[in-house]
Scaffold this active site. Structure first.
Site, PDB file in Angstrom:
ATOM      1  N   VAL A  49       3.337  23.760  40.589  1.00 28.21           N
ATOM      2  CA  VAL A  49       3.861  24.056  41.925  1.00 28.21           C
ATOM      3  C   VAL A  49       5.379  24.091  41.882  1.00 28.21           C
ATOM      4  O   VAL A  49       6.010  23.248  41.225  1.00 28.21           O
ATOM      5  CB  VAL A  49       3.402  22.969  42.940  1.00 28.21           C
ATOM      6  CG1 VAL A  49       4.037  23.182  44.295  1.00 28.21           C
ATOM      7  CG2 VAL A  49       1.888  22.950  43.049  1.00 28.21           C
ATOM      8  N   CYS A  50       5.974  25.050  42.608  1.00 28.56           N
ATOM      9  CA  CYS A  50       7.425  25.063  42.811  1.00 28.56           C
ATOM     10  C   CYS A  50       7.698  25.455  44.264  1.00 28.56           C
ATOM     11  O   CYS A  50       6.796  25.406  45.105  1.00 28.56           O
ATOM     12  CB  CYS A  50       8.123  26.011  41.841  1.00 28.56           C
ATOM     13  SG  CYS A  50       7.772  27.755  42.122  1.00 28.56           S
ATOM     14  N   ALA A  51       8.908  25.843  44.570  1.00 26.27           N
ATOM     15  CA  ALA A  51       9.251  26.160  45.964  1.00 26.27           C
ATOM     16  C   ALA A  51       8.558  27.419  46.458  1.00 26.27           C
ATOM     17  O   ALA A  51       8.004  27.449  47.554  1.00 26.27           O
ATOM     18  CB  ALA A  51      10.765  26.283  46.119  1.00 26.27           C
TER      19      ALA A  51
END
Length: 377
Positions: free
Chosen positions: A71-73
């Site tokens: 997961v990232c932004a």
């Protein structure tokens, strides 16, 4: 290539309490402020820039045979890390969250709360990425939605699938942590938008007054949304009793906490109202009412089926915010024990008043981050 995974698929895992391992590659300060949480969710944070030269920083923390959701932004950096895990680390069960935390913030997961006495039903829409809770009450082909989120399509789709008509859009108060979709949806479907008049002194649009004594009849006459004036979080905060079974408390009372009185800069002025509502007005109601709040703060508040609720009588036994006999101690707690203000809360209030109308992308940015509407004793 890593397998893409949608917010809906991750949400199902969270509400079903499935073992879920997440590698969050955002910066640590962003991660510390806000992350994916759930009863059986394990989250490891390793910033993306630490992985540019290889996966060594996380190699010992992850099992190659485990499913890993990266997961990232926004979904870009996590895609690259997921590819590294596969190519360099030999991981075989790697998923990349499509749209990242930005998409997670907007996902709504509908959960059925129960049936109404006339054959209707009530559903809770859980915004897992922000802790917001909204409600769809359906009876005899008519629908009322309470504390509608900005993403209105899911409510329209839900009503279409059930072949029912959205007629009433109700905000229990003027929200400061998220942008309401109630007025927009009311205009789109030709419905009526309700707002407490004491919270509407600065709004720029027409609305119907949500106030004590004016029942809202949804479908069959046995299903009434009975407004109860319950100030404290805001001056106009108003609760709803649905079908003599459910108490929709807005941001006044939560399962593990109570509402904060300061989001309009009025903590000292409104703390007395908050205490009056929690310690007198709600006390007069049936202990058997099921409390359905507008927010939750902790993953453990999600029940086995993914909903957030509690019996009112039980909350008076275990919610610490309801057990402070000394008024001075109570006042001190709710004026000095406050979390940071929600992200862009002043702009959000002005948007909900109709004073400003930011572009959609700006609205998404304004809402990023957790809700902070509660006081935790």
């Amino acid at each position: 290539m890593p397998t893409p995974i949608t917010t809906s698929e991750v949400a199902k895992r969270v509400v079903n309490h499935e073992e879920t391992l997440i590698l969050d590659v955002r910066n640590t300060d962003e991660f510390d402020d806000w992350k994916i949480e759930g009863g059986k969710v394990e989250v490891i944070n390793e910033p993306y820039f630490n992985l540019l030269e290889g996966i060594d920083p996380v190699a010992d923390k992850l099992d190659k045979n485990q499913e890993v959701i990266v997961v990232c932004a926004k979904g870009g950096s996590s895609q690259m890390v997921a590819e590294l895990l596969e190519e360099e680390g030999g991981f075989t069960k790697v998923f990349n969250l499509e749209g990242g935390m930005k998409a997670w913030s907007e996902h709504l997961e509908p959960v059925k709360i129960g049936d109404l006495s006339d054959g209707g039903s009530i559903h809770q829409f859980v915004r897992l990425g922000k802790g917001c809770l909204s409600y769809l009450i359906e009876s005899n082909g008519e629908v009322a939605i309470v504390d509608t989120n900005r993403m209105i399509d899911i409510y329209e789709d839900f009503a279409k699938d059930k072949d029912v008509q959205i007629k009433y859009l109700i905000d229990t108060h003027l929200h400061a942590d998220h942008i309401s979709g109630g007025r927009e949806l009311a205009e789109k479907v030709g419905g009526t938008y309700y707002l407490p008049p004491k919270d509407a002194t600065e709004v720029t649009f027409d609305y119907e007054a949500l106030e004590e004594g004016n029942d809202i009849v949804v479908g069959n006459t046995t299903v009434r949304a009975q407004p109860i004036y319950s100030p404290g979080h805001t001056l106009g905060s108003t609760s709803l009793i649905i079908d003599d079974q459910y108490l929709l408390t807005g941001d006044i009372l939560f399962v593990k906490s109570i509402g904060r009185p300061d989001l309009a800069g009025k903590a000292e002025d409104w703390v007395g109202d908050l205490r009056e509502t929690l310690y007198s007005r709600y006390k007069e109601l049936s202990d058997d009412l099921v409390v359905l709040p507008a927010h939750y703060s902790f993953a453990e508040e999600l029940g086995n089926e993914g909903s957030v609720s509690a019996r009112l009588g039980d909350l008076y036994q275990r919610n610490k915010g309801l057990q402070i006999e000394d008024e001075g101690v109570f006042r001190k707690m709710v004026t000095e024990n406050l979390p940071p203000q929600p992200n862009a809360y002043q702009e959000i209030r002005e948007t909900n008043m109709g004073k400003i109308n930011p572009e959609n992308e700006k609205q998404r940015e304004m809402e990023i981050g957790p809700n902070r509407c509660a006081v935790h004793g």
